[in-house]
Design a protein around this motif. Structure first.
Motif, PDB file in Angstrom:
ATOM      1  N   ILE A  21      10.351  19.971  -1.087  1.00  0.00           N
ATOM      2  CA  ILE A  21       8.932  20.336  -1.187  1.00  0.00           C
ATOM      3  C   ILE A  21       8.709  21.665  -0.488  1.00  0.00           C
ATOM      4  O   ILE A  21       9.132  21.860   0.655  1.00  0.00           O
ATOM      5  CB  ILE A  21       8.043  19.248  -0.539  1.00  0.00           C
ATOM      6  N   LYS A  22       8.044  22.594  -1.172  1.00  0.00           N
ATOM      7  CA  LYS A  22       7.789  23.910  -0.598  1.00  0.00           C
ATOM      8  C   LYS A  22       6.324  24.112  -0.209  1.00  0.00           C
ATOM      9  O   LYS A  22       6.017  24.981   0.605  1.00  0.00           O
ATOM     10  CB  LYS A  22       8.225  24.994  -1.588  1.00  0.00           C
ATOM     11  N   HIS A  23       5.427  23.333  -0.826  1.00  0.00           N
ATOM     12  CA  HIS A  23       3.991  23.499  -0.563  1.00  0.00           C
ATOM     13  C   HIS A  23       3.591  22.613   0.612  1.00  0.00           C
ATOM     14  O   HIS A  23       3.521  21.390   0.502  1.00  0.00           O
ATOM     15  CB  HIS A  23       3.189  23.127  -1.818  1.00  0.00           C
ATOM     16  N   ARG A  24       3.341  23.229   1.763  1.00  0.00           N
ATOM     17  CA  ARG A  24       3.089  22.465   2.995  1.00  0.00           C
ATOM     18  C   ARG A  24       1.868  21.551   2.901  1.00  0.00           C
ATOM     19  O   ARG A  24       1.938  20.392   3.331  1.00  0.00           O
ATOM     20  CB  ARG A  24       2.944  23.426   4.184  1.00  0.00           C
ATOM     21  N   PRO A  25       0.700  22.008   2.370  1.00  0.00           N
ATOM     22  CA  PRO A  25      -0.453  21.089   2.264  1.00  0.00           C
ATOM     23  C   PRO A  25      -0.140  19.826   1.475  1.00  0.00           C
ATOM     24  O   PRO A  25      -0.594  18.735   1.822  1.00  0.00           O
ATOM     25  CB  PRO A  25      -1.516  21.951   1.567  1.00  0.00           C
ATOM     26  N   THR A  26       0.640  19.966   0.387  1.00  0.00           N
ATOM     27  CA  THR A  26       1.033  18.799  -0.408  1.00  0.00           C
ATOM     28  C   THR A  26       1.857  17.843   0.436  1.00  0.00           C
ATOM     29  O   THR A  26       1.669  16.623   0.411  1.00  0.00           O
ATOM     30  CB  THR A  26       1.837  19.229  -1.644  1.00  0.00           C
ATOM     31  N   PHE A  27       2.787  18.404   1.216  1.00  0.00           N
ATOM     32  CA  PHE A  27       3.636  17.584   2.080  1.00  0.00           C
ATOM     33  C   PHE A  27       2.805  16.849   3.130  1.00  0.00           C
ATOM     34  O   PHE A  27       2.973  15.646   3.343  1.00  0.00           O
ATOM     35  CB  PHE A  27       4.678  18.469   2.762  1.00  0.00           C
ATOM     36  N   LEU A  28       1.886  17.573   3.757  1.00  0.00           N
ATOM     37  CA  LEU A  28       1.069  16.971   4.817  1.00  0.00           C
ATOM     38  C   LEU A  28       0.163  15.880   4.272  1.00  0.00           C
ATOM     39  O   LEU A  28       0.079  14.785   4.836  1.00  0.00           O
ATOM     40  CB  LEU A  28       0.229  18.049   5.513  1.00  0.00           C
ATOM     41  N   TYR A  29      -0.512  16.179   3.149  1.00  0.00           N
ATOM     42  CA  TYR A  29      -1.524  15.253   2.640  1.00  0.00           C
ATOM     43  C   TYR A  29      -0.921  14.051   1.925  1.00  0.00           C
ATOM     44  O   TYR A  29      -1.388  12.914   2.080  1.00  0.00           O
ATOM     45  CB  TYR A  29      -2.488  15.978   1.704  1.00  0.00           C
ATOM     46  N   ASN A  30       0.144  14.254   1.155  1.00  0.00           N
ATOM     47  CA  ASN A  30       0.707  13.174   0.335  1.00  0.00           C
ATOM     48  C   ASN A  30       1.855  12.415   1.012  1.00  0.00           C
ATOM     49  O   ASN A  30       2.158  11.279   0.632  1.00  0.00           O
ATOM     50  CB  ASN A  30       1.202  13.712  -1.003  1.00  0.00           C
ATOM     51  N   TYR A  31       2.502  13.039   1.984  1.00  0.00           N
ATOM     52  CA  TYR A  31       3.678  12.427   2.603  1.00  0.00           C
ATOM     53  C   TYR A  31       3.493  12.122   4.096  1.00  0.00           C
ATOM     54  O   TYR A  31       3.474  10.964   4.508  1.00  0.00           O
ATOM     55  CB  TYR A  31       4.904  13.338   2.419  1.00  0.00           C
ATOM     56  N   LEU A  32       3.359  13.187   4.899  1.00  0.00           N
ATOM     57  CA  LEU A  32       3.394  13.026   6.347  1.00  0.00           C
ATOM     58  C   LEU A  32       2.195  12.254   6.902  1.00  0.00           C
ATOM     59  O   LEU A  32       2.350  11.263   7.628  1.00  0.00           O
ATOM     60  CB  LEU A  32       3.492  14.390   7.033  1.00  0.00           C
ATOM     61  N   HIS A  33       0.971  12.698   6.577  1.00  0.00           N
ATOM     62  CA  HIS A  33      -0.223  12.046   7.129  1.00  0.00           C
ATOM     63  C   HIS A  33      -0.342  10.572   6.725  1.00  0.00           C
ATOM     64  O   HIS A  33      -0.621   9.720   7.582  1.00  0.00           O
ATOM     65  CB  HIS A  33      -1.481  12.821   6.737  1.00  0.00           C
ATOM     66  N   PRO A  34      -0.119  10.220   5.433  1.00  0.00           N
ATOM     67  CA  PRO A  34      -0.178   8.788   5.082  1.00  0.00           C
ATOM     68  C   PRO A  34       0.873   7.957   5.817  1.00  0.00           C
ATOM     69  O   PRO A  34       0.604   6.823   6.212  1.00  0.00           O
ATOM     70  CB  PRO A  34       0.083   8.793   3.567  1.00  0.00           C
ATOM     71  N   ALA A  35       2.063   8.525   6.011  1.00  0.00           N
ATOM     72  CA  ALA A  35       3.123   7.787   6.715  1.00  0.00           C
ATOM     73  C   ALA A  35       2.741   7.539   8.174  1.00  0.00           C
ATOM     74  O   ALA A  35       2.984   6.470   8.721  1.00  0.00           O
ATOM     75  CB  ALA A  35       4.435   8.562   6.630  1.00  0.00           C
ATOM     76  N   GLN A  50       0.791  -1.220   0.000  1.00  0.00           N
ATOM     77  CA  GLN A  50       0.000   0.000   0.000  1.00  0.00           C
ATOM     78  C   GLN A  50       0.832   1.283   0.000  1.00  0.00           C
ATOM     79  O   GLN A  50       0.348   2.324  -0.404  1.00  0.00           O
ATOM     80  CB  GLN A  50      -0.925   0.012   1.226  1.00  0.00           C
ATOM     81  N   VAL A  51       2.079   1.205   0.505  1.00  0.00           N
ATOM     82  CA  VAL A  51       2.898   2.407   0.638  1.00  0.00           C
ATOM     83  C   VAL A  51       3.101   3.063  -0.728  1.00  0.00           C
ATOM     84  O   VAL A  51       3.490   2.417  -1.693  1.00  0.00           O
ATOM     85  CB  VAL A  51       4.257   2.060   1.279  1.00  0.00           C
ATOM     86  N   THR A  52       2.838   4.368  -0.775  1.00  0.00           N
ATOM     87  CA  THR A  52       3.002   5.111  -2.017  1.00  0.00           C
ATOM     88  C   THR A  52       4.461   5.512  -2.228  1.00  0.00           C
ATOM     89  O   THR A  52       5.294   5.416  -1.310  1.00  0.00           O
ATOM     90  CB  THR A  52       2.149   6.381  -1.979  1.00  0.00           C
ATOM     91  N   GLU A  53       4.745   5.974  -3.413  1.00  0.00           N
ATOM     92  CA  GLU A  53       6.110   6.420  -3.733  1.00  0.00           C
ATOM     93  C   GLU A  53       6.527   7.576  -2.826  1.00  0.00           C
ATOM     94  O   GLU A  53       7.675   7.660  -2.386  1.00  0.00           O
ATOM     95  CB  GLU A  53       6.167   6.852  -5.203  1.00  0.00           C
ATOM     96  N   GLN A  54       5.547   8.465  -2.512  1.00  0.00           N
ATOM     97  CA  GLN A  54       5.858   9.614  -1.658  1.00  0.00           C
ATOM     98  C   GLN A  54       6.268   9.169  -0.260  1.00  0.00           C
ATOM     99  O   GLN A  54       7.216   9.703   0.325  1.00  0.00           O
ATOM    100  CB  GLN A  54       4.654  10.563  -1.575  1.00  0.00           C
ATOM    101  N   VAL A  55       5.541   8.186   0.291  1.00  0.00           N
ATOM    102  CA  VAL A  55       5.862   7.708   1.635  1.00  0.00           C
ATOM    103  C   VAL A  55       7.219   7.013   1.654  1.00  0.00           C
ATOM    104  O   VAL A  55       8.004   7.169   2.589  1.00  0.00           O
ATOM    105  CB  VAL A  55       4.755   6.761   2.157  1.00  0.00           C
ATOM    106  N   TRP A  56       7.519   6.251   0.601  1.00  0.00           N
ATOM    107  CA  TRP A  56       8.841   5.608   0.518  1.00  0.00           C
ATOM    108  C   TRP A  56       9.946   6.656   0.541  1.00  0.00           C
ATOM    109  O   TRP A  56      10.966   6.498   1.221  1.00  0.00           O
ATOM    110  CB  TRP A  56       8.948   4.776  -0.760  1.00  0.00           C
ATOM    111  N   LYS A  57       9.732   7.739  -0.212  1.00  0.00           N
ATOM    112  CA  LYS A  57      10.740   8.807  -0.254  1.00  0.00           C
ATOM    113  C   LYS A  57      10.928   9.422   1.130  1.00  0.00           C
ATOM    114  O   LYS A  57      12.045   9.687   1.564  1.00  0.00           O
ATOM    115  CB  LYS A  57      10.321   9.884  -1.252  1.00  0.00           C
TER     116      LYS A  57
END
Length: 458
Positions: free
Chosen positions: A412-426, A384-391
């Motif tokens: 990454i400069k756009h905080r919402p993108t970071f939170l939604y696609n990277y941090l929260h899923p992880a 299930q882990v996405t490419e963003q979470v792996w990174k």
């Protein structure tokens, strides 16, 4: 079955049928009611030639011809009766009485109340009295303290159900006040908010020894709900009992009751008090606590019988759109199929559901389950882990980093993108954890890989 104070029969949906009058009467009635299209006064079933088309017409008429808005207070479904399709309109009692037909306003021509088996004009004196006590302190009327809200998560959930949110979705979903400002319902459903949703786990039967404190808040309430459902499902292991004749397997808690209890807590919580629902796992039970006791005018027996007065109709509508909620009033009866009424505890300010486990969850069992779950989850999460979470996992590695440091390493400069696609899923998948879990918004908050995250990287 004959007509009653809560059941109305209509043979066909026609232009001459005053459907709005019947709906208004049930909205103003303390128990709500059900309208059947396709059954005459004697109870005989007739054929409906275009059930889907009639359902659309019904929804459109209720949406546009009744005030205050009845959205989230009714369901329209098709049922099979004697091999024929009939339409069932479930109407909940509303909290903004008096409801009325827009064409006539708050007059005896526009307001109706259910008396016996008929919808009768409401006396003007009753209209004035109800209006003077109308509930105004609701999440739909409270202005959100932030107006820069985004709804990417909500949009994705709607797309997953093959529904789209157009440019007018904030107005259509009643996420705005009468003054055109985003309301508190919008705040709860936005990508970022300050609502903390916790799932706590204790070692024993008391709150003395906390062993886990999982945080699923600060995001859209829909996402938080799904995260809590997933977490509790993971904890709901299968208990095995081996007898001389057979091997019996049973989950610690009823899946159906847990789901209904969790969703009920999210949808009916009194958010005007700024107290979120709470979920606690003990060695012998699960406790689900929501703010706010029974709505005014609803008795305990009516509550157990499935009569519904939605506290947050805006949330109810969206949860229904996303198929998290089935028919209005179906949740509590479904829970009672598995647990007794004594599992519900009412106080002046809270409602608590206590579901006992089928066997004791001892610390030793917890450790064994943890090992088993880790193996299972490792396989599931790997897929299930996405490419963003792996990174994100790769850049953290063995370090302890702040959110800004991780964003910098990921460029990454756009905080919402970071939170939604990277941090929260992880965080949701348990591959990283907070260093200060009790204070998610702490300025000193940092993140590190969990044992699961480290095993995945290996």
């Amino acid at each position: 079955m004959t007509e009653t104070n809560r059941i109305e029969y209509k043979t066909q949906l026609t232009k001459d049928l005053d459907l709005e009058k019947e709906v208004v009467a049930f909205l103003n009635y303390r128990e709500g009611g059900v309208i059947y299209i396709g059954i005459d006064k004697t109870g005989k079933v007739s054929e409906i030639s275009d059930a889907d088309g009639d359902m659309l017409k019904i929804k459109d008429r209720i949406k546009h011809n009744i005030a205050p808005s009845a959205m989230g207070l009714f369901d329209v479904v098709v049922e099979d009766r004697d091999g024929k399709d009939i339409i069932k309109i479930i109407v909940a009692s509303g909290s903004e009485k008096p409801y009325f037909k827009k064409k006539y306003g708050m007059t005896e021509k526009g307001c109706f109340i259910r008396i016996g088996t008929a919808a009768e004009p409401m006396p003007q004196q009753m209209i004035d009295k109800l209006f003077s006590t109308r509930t105004r302190n609701s999440i739909g009327k409270i202005k959100a303290h932030r107006q820069d809200l985004t709804f990417e998560q909500l949009s994705i959930y709607y797309q997953a159900k093959k529904k789209s949110l157009n440019k007018q979705f904030k107005k259509n979903l009643e996420l705005m006040t009468e003054e055109g400002k985003l309301n508190y319902a919008a705040y709860l459903l936005a990508d970022e908010n300050n609502v903390s949703i916790k799932v706590a786990k204790y070692k024993g039967k008391s709150r003395v020894d906390l062993i886990e404190n999982n945080e699923y808040g600060y995001c859209s309430l829909i996402k938080a709900t799904k995260s809590v459902l997933d977490k509790v499902d993971l904890e709901n292991r299968t208990a095995t009992k081996i007898t001389s004749k057979e091997r019996e397997e049973q989950r610690l808690w009823s899946d159906i009751a847990l789901r209904e209890g969790i969703i009920n807590a999210f949808v009916h919580n009194d958010y005007t008090r700024e107290i979120p629902p709470k979920f606690e796992i003990f060695s012998d039970r699960i406790e689900i606590t929501s703010a706010g006791s029974l709505p005014e005018g609803l008795s305990r027996e009516e509550f157990f019988d499935g009569f519904s007065i939605p506290r947050n109709k805006e949330l109810m509508r969206i949860f229904k759109d996303l198929e998290l909620v089935e028919q209005l009033g179906s949740g509590i009866p479904r829970i009672l199929e598995h647990y007794e009424k004594e599992c519900f505890h009412f106080s002046e300010n809270f409602l608590r559901m206590v579901f006992p486990s089928v066997e004791e969850v001892t610390p030793q069992v917890t450790e064994q389950v943890t090992e088993q779950v880790t193996e299972q989850v490792t396989e599931q999460v790997t897929e299930q882990v996405t490419e963003q979470v792996w990174k994100l996992m790769t850049v953290i590695n063995d370090e302890i980093c702040s959110a800004s440091q991780i964003m910098k390493m990921l460029s990454i400069k756009h905080r919402p993108t970071f939170l939604y696609n990277y941090l929260h899923p992880a965080l949701e998948q348990g591959v990283i954890e907070m260093t200060i879990p009790d204070k998610p918004q702490s300025s000193k908050q940092q993140y590190r890989l969990t044992p699961l995250g480290k095993s995945l990287l290996k």
